[in-house]
Motif scaffolding. Structure first.
Motif, PDB file in Angstrom:
ATOM      1  N   ALA A 362     -11.316   1.133   0.874  1.00 26.48           N
ATOM      2  CA  ALA A 362     -12.650   1.467   1.377  1.00 26.48           C
ATOM      3  C   ALA A 362     -13.602   1.842   0.255  1.00 26.48           C
ATOM      4  O   ALA A 362     -14.814   1.623   0.362  1.00 26.48           O
ATOM      5  CB  ALA A 362     -12.554   2.614   2.384  1.00 26.48           C
ATOM      6  N   GLU A 363     -13.075   2.383  -0.838  1.00 31.09           N
ATOM      7  CA  GLU A 363     -13.894   2.794  -1.977  1.00 31.09           C
ATOM      8  C   GLU A 363     -13.877   1.774  -3.103  1.00 31.09           C
ATOM      9  O   GLU A 363     -14.375   2.052  -4.200  1.00 31.09           O
ATOM     10  CB  GLU A 363     -13.413   4.155  -2.489  1.00 31.09           C
ATOM     11  CG  GLU A 363     -13.559   5.259  -1.449  1.00 31.09           C
ATOM     12  CD  GLU A 363     -12.983   6.582  -1.935  1.00 31.09           C
ATOM     13  OE1 GLU A 363     -12.626   6.665  -3.135  1.00 31.09           O
ATOM     14  OE2 GLU A 363     -12.894   7.527  -1.129  1.00 31.09           O
ATOM     15  N   GLY A 364     -13.290   0.588  -2.845  1.00 29.75           N
ATOM     16  CA  GLY A 364     -13.288  -0.470  -3.842  1.00 29.75           C
ATOM     17  C   GLY A 364     -12.327  -0.254  -4.990  1.00 29.75           C
ATOM     18  O   GLY A 364     -12.428  -0.940  -6.019  1.00 29.75           O
ATOM     19  N   ARG A 365     -11.370   0.667  -4.848  1.00 30.73           N
ATOM     20  CA  ARG A 365     -10.394   0.923  -5.919  1.00 30.73           C
ATOM     21  C   ARG A 365      -9.194  -0.016  -5.724  1.00 30.73           C
ATOM     22  O   ARG A 365      -8.095   0.411  -5.374  1.00 30.73           O
ATOM     23  CB  ARG A 365      -9.979   2.386  -5.900  1.00 30.73           C
ATOM     24  CG  ARG A 365     -11.115   3.339  -6.251  1.00 30.73           C
ATOM     25  CD  ARG A 365     -10.680   4.799  -6.235  1.00 30.73           C
ATOM     26  NE  ARG A 365     -10.715   5.372  -4.895  1.00 30.73           N
ATOM     27  CZ  ARG A 365      -9.656   5.754  -4.209  1.00 30.73           C
ATOM     28  NH1 ARG A 365      -8.448   5.612  -4.721  1.00 30.73           N
ATOM     29  NH2 ARG A 365      -9.781   6.292  -3.001  1.00 30.73           N
ATOM     30  N   TYR A 366      -9.433  -1.292  -5.991  1.00 31.89           N
ATOM     31  CA  TYR A 366      -8.411  -2.295  -5.719  1.00 31.89           C
ATOM     32  C   TYR A 366      -7.211  -2.180  -6.655  1.00 31.89           C
ATOM     33  O   TYR A 366      -6.116  -2.635  -6.309  1.00 31.89           O
ATOM     34  CB  TYR A 366      -9.018  -3.693  -5.803  1.00 31.89           C
ATOM     35  CG  TYR A 366     -10.070  -3.948  -4.745  1.00 31.89           C
ATOM     36  CD1 TYR A 366      -9.845  -3.572  -3.417  1.00 31.89           C
ATOM     37  CD2 TYR A 366     -11.273  -4.555  -5.065  1.00 31.89           C
ATOM     38  CE1 TYR A 366     -10.802  -3.791  -2.439  1.00 31.89           C
ATOM     39  CE2 TYR A 366     -12.239  -4.780  -4.092  1.00 31.89           C
ATOM     40  CZ  TYR A 366     -12.000  -4.397  -2.782  1.00 31.89           C
ATOM     41  OH  TYR A 366     -12.944  -4.612  -1.830  1.00 31.89           O
ATOM     42  N   ASP A 367      -7.406  -1.603  -7.827  1.00 30.11           N
ATOM     43  CA  ASP A 367      -6.263  -1.406  -8.715  1.00 30.11           C
ATOM     44  C   ASP A 367      -5.256  -0.451  -8.089  1.00 30.11           C
ATOM     45  O   ASP A 367      -4.033  -0.610  -8.254  1.00 30.11           O
ATOM     46  CB  ASP A 367      -6.716  -0.885 -10.073  1.00 30.11           C
ATOM     47  CG  ASP A 367      -7.513   0.413  -9.966  1.00 30.11           C
ATOM     48  OD1 ASP A 367      -8.179   0.617  -8.925  1.00 30.11           O
ATOM     49  OD2 ASP A 367      -7.472   1.215 -10.926  1.00 30.11           O
ATOM     50  N   GLU A 368      -5.737   0.529  -7.324  1.00 29.45           N
ATOM     51  CA  GLU A 368      -4.837   1.449  -6.652  1.00 29.45           C
ATOM     52  C   GLU A 368      -4.140   0.777  -5.470  1.00 29.45           C
ATOM     53  O   GLU A 368      -2.974   1.068  -5.175  1.00 29.45           O
ATOM     54  CB  GLU A 368      -5.596   2.690  -6.192  1.00 29.45           C
ATOM     55  CG  GLU A 368      -6.130   3.542  -7.340  1.00 29.45           C
ATOM     56  CD  GLU A 368      -6.782   4.824  -6.849  1.00 29.45           C
ATOM     57  OE1 GLU A 368      -6.448   5.257  -5.720  1.00 29.45           O
ATOM     58  OE2 GLU A 368      -7.623   5.373  -7.580  1.00 29.45           O
ATOM     59  N   VAL A 369      -4.868  -0.105  -4.788  1.00 28.37           N
ATOM     60  CA  VAL A 369      -4.235  -0.868  -3.708  1.00 28.37           C
ATOM     61  C   VAL A 369      -3.091  -1.695  -4.282  1.00 28.37           C
ATOM     62  O   VAL A 369      -1.986  -1.736  -3.726  1.00 28.37           O
ATOM     63  CB  VAL A 369      -5.253  -1.788  -3.011  1.00 28.37           C
ATOM     64  CG1 VAL A 369      -4.557  -2.653  -1.954  1.00 28.37           C
ATOM     65  CG2 VAL A 369      -6.366  -0.973  -2.363  1.00 28.37           C
ATOM     66  N   SER A 370      -3.348  -2.345  -5.420  1.00 28.44           N
ATOM     67  CA  SER A 370      -2.317  -3.147  -6.080  1.00 28.44           C
ATOM     68  C   SER A 370      -1.132  -2.293  -6.491  1.00 28.44           C
ATOM     69  O   SER A 370       0.031  -2.666  -6.293  1.00 28.44           O
ATOM     70  CB  SER A 370      -2.913  -3.852  -7.303  1.00 28.44           C
ATOM     71  OG  SER A 370      -1.921  -4.546  -8.025  1.00 28.44           O
ATOM     72  N   ALA A 371      -1.418  -1.110  -7.053  1.00 27.79           N
ATOM     73  CA  ALA A 371      -0.337  -0.217  -7.498  1.00 27.79           C
ATOM     74  C   ALA A 371       0.504   0.249  -6.310  1.00 27.79           C
ATOM     75  O   ALA A 371       1.740   0.296  -6.392  1.00 27.79           O
ATOM     76  CB  ALA A 371      -0.925   0.975  -8.239  1.00 27.79           C
ATOM     77  N   ASP A 372      -0.151   0.583  -5.188  1.00 31.00           N
ATOM     78  CA  ASP A 372       0.589   1.011  -4.003  1.00 31.00           C
ATOM     79  C   ASP A 372       1.421  -0.124  -3.426  1.00 31.00           C
ATOM     80  O   ASP A 372       2.552   0.089  -2.955  1.00 31.00           O
ATOM     81  CB  ASP A 372      -0.375   1.535  -2.936  1.00 31.00           C
ATOM     82  CG  ASP A 372      -0.901   2.926  -3.267  1.00 31.00           C
ATOM     83  OD1 ASP A 372      -0.195   3.670  -3.965  1.00 31.00           O
ATOM     84  OD2 ASP A 372      -2.026   3.254  -2.838  1.00 31.00           O
TER      85      ASP A 372
END
Length: 588
Positions: A362-372
């Motif tokens: 939702a906040e555009g932190r796609y690197d964290e989505v990838s890490a999760d």
């Protein structure tokens, strides 16, 4: 993306409800409408609600977790008892008859309930001055009428539906038995829909306990039905579609229907507890049916593709139903075992990761989505690997221990074990494909999930058709299970490719490295397990529960200990973390 006949709220509780293991999930209705997407519901994720009645989320989760686990255990008792009571031949016909109402319900309401109606109820609960009371009454009134009409039409058309489901060379006696059972079991459609709608109303009002525990009532009724059947007709003697009596059909079919009726009625006291009063309110035009239909389009596409595959696998397996070969009964029992492993490990990981991934997306932190996502893949793989090895090495002892008895012979159980051995290799691809699906949920990419499902189902159907031509009848159930595993793997690969385009680099190199180490540890555990099994009585083909237990306990212990030790030495991070935590606790 399920390839199974039964889709259960608790993954393997024994009751065939819409599972693909899906229940309810809250979504942002405005975002879903604007994007043209709608949620394809994850498993066992309750919708957000401010009406929890003072109960904490942790408390609600604990109630749901306990209820889910109890339901799994009782559901497996139900499944095992039905298998023993009916045997292979009648069990296949019963499974086919059970499949019919669930497939039809899934097309009528199953996915739409979770993906469209629940978000709509959540919105009206917050926006309407009466807390959505009148809207919910109108919706329930319309649903009761619609489900009632649909159920009557389906019951009348039972012979036609059964004929379409059965293959041309199916045993006529089996087909006739499926039709006779269908007349009694098809009314389940109405009570399943009613149960689902009441559960949705309760969930929206913050009450999760009753919908979680109600299926247990259903299972207990069916268990009691099996007990009455055995007391009245004994547990010995072959039961076939030709010699089963009308009274026996009425007992087993009527008991199955009664279980669903009791489940639906068991939810009514909870409605009063949350302050909802049902009044007949016929006003379909005020429901916004056009909007509901538009939102439900992709869900119908998703569900329709899956049900087409299920229809085909039933049609293929009915060819073998009259020859004591593994058919729909065995196929479905094994599928429930797969879903149990996925439900215990995969769903737990996904449920924990989904909120974090959704917040980051939702906040555009796609690197964290990838890490999760990477973390979830590695954790799920490490946790499921020993279960995969146990299923693969100990398929026959597990099947004998769980299912052999009464009219389900040792030969039937050993054949089930063969299918379970093949199914072991589908467990991990299944959970990984679902994990990728959850990543799409976090990105509000639910339409994408439906579109990905189309080629996946095409691969599954293609594999069904090819394997049906090249395999012997005795191997068809195992072949259909293998086809499911192939489609799960294809789903995961396509999803990862699409996710890479959506969120950028996925750092799959570290994932592959971790998977290789997990595979090596699993391979070592499998080799030692097979060695131990070779020297035990029966050598992996037990002739009864006692011998099966003798094989299960030492071999299972060796597999688990060897896997943990090998994974620790190979520095599988997820295992070393667990071992380190245990060592610290012991040190204290």
């Amino acid at each position: 993306m399920s390839g199974g006949l039964y889709r259960s709220n608790h993954a393997a509780d024994g009751y065939p409800r819409p599972e693909q293991g899906v229940t309810v999930v809250s979504v942002d209705e405005q975002s879903a409408t604007a994007s043209g997407d709608q949620a394809l519901p994850p498993e066992n994720v309750p919708p957000a609600s401010d009406d929890s009645g003072g109960k904490s989320t942790a408390g609600q989760s604990a109630i749901m977790a306990i209820g889910s686990m109890v339901s799994r255990v009782i559901g497996f008792v139900r499944t095992a008892l039905l298998t023993m009571t009916l045997g292979g031949l009648v069990g296949n016909a019963y499974t086919n008859a059970q499949f019919l109402p669930n497939q039809i319900y899934e097309l009528l309401l199953g996915g739409i309930l979770s993906s469209v109606l629940i978000p709509l109820l959540v919105r009206r609960r917050k926006e309407d001055p009466d807390g959505g009371q009148a809207f919910t009454q109108r919706l329930l009134t319309f649903a009761v009428v619609s489900l009632g009409i649909a159920t009557v039409l389906v019951v009348v058309a039972a012979p036609l539906i059964t004929a379409i489901q059965s293959s041309d060379d199916a045993d006529p006696d089996s087909t006739r038995l499926v039709t006779q059972l269908a007349y009694l079991i098809l009314p389940i459609i109405f009570f399943t829909g009613l149960s689902g709608l009441i559960g949705a109303v309760l969930n929206v009002r913050g009450h999760f306990a009753a919908p979680t525990w109600a299926p247990i009532l259903n299972n207990l009724v069916v268990i009691a039905t099996c007990g009455v059947f055995i007391l009245a007709y004994g547990s010995s003697g072959e039961l076939t579609p030709k010699n089963i009596t009308a009274t026996q059909i009425a007992l087993i079919g009527g008991g199955t229907l009664l279980g669903m009726v009791v489940q639906a009625l068991g939810l009514l006291p909870a409605l009063r507890k949350v302050g909802f009063q049902f009044r007949w309110n016929w006003a379909p035009r005020s429901l916004g049916l056009r909007e509901i239909g538009q939102l439900a389009g992709w869900m119908l596409c998703y569900a329709g593709a899956n049900q087409l595959a299920v229809f085909l696998v039933v049609r293929v397996l009915t060819k073998t139903a009259g020859d004591n070969n593994p058919s729909t009964l065995v196929y479905n029992n094994v599928f429930l075992l797969i879903m149990m492993a996925h439900g215990i490990i995969g769903v737990s990981v996904m449920t924990a990761l989904l909120p974090k991934m959704s917040a980051a997306a939702a906040e555009g932190r796609y690197d964290e989505v990838s890490a999760d996502l990477n973390r979830g893949i590695k954790l799920t793989s490490a946790a499921l690997a020993p279960i995969v090895v146990i299923y693969a090495v100990l398929g026959a002892p597990i099947a004998v221990f769980l299912f052999q008895g009464a009219r389900f012979t040792n030969a039937n159980a050993l054949a089930t074990g063969t299918v379970l051995t093949v199914a072991a290799f589908a467990v991990l691809p299944l959970s990984l494909s679902y994990l990728c699906t959850y990543a799409f949920y976090s990105l509000q990419g639910n339409k994408t999930v439906a579109l990905i499902n189309l080629p996946v189902v095409a691969v599954r159907i293609g594999a069904y058709l090819v394997l049906a031509e090249v395999l012997k009848p005795a191997l068809l159930a195992a072949g259909m299970t293998a086809a499911n595993g192939i489609s799960y793997l294809v789903s995961a690969l396509i999803s990862l490719a699409v996710l890479r385009r959506r969120i950028g680099r996925l750092n799959l190199g570290t994932v592959v490295s971790a998977l290789i180490r997990v595979a090596i540890a699993a391979g070592i555990a499998a080799a030692l397990g097979l060695l131990v099994l070779h020297f035990l009585p029966g050598s992996g083909a037990p002739d009864g529960r006692v011998q099966a237990l003798i094989q299960l306990i030492p071999t299972g212990a060796v597999i688990l200990i060897t896997y943990l030790a090998a994974a620790y030495l190979l520095r599988v991070r997820e295992i070393t973390q667990v071992v380190g935590m245990v060592r610290r606790k012991i040190g204290r």
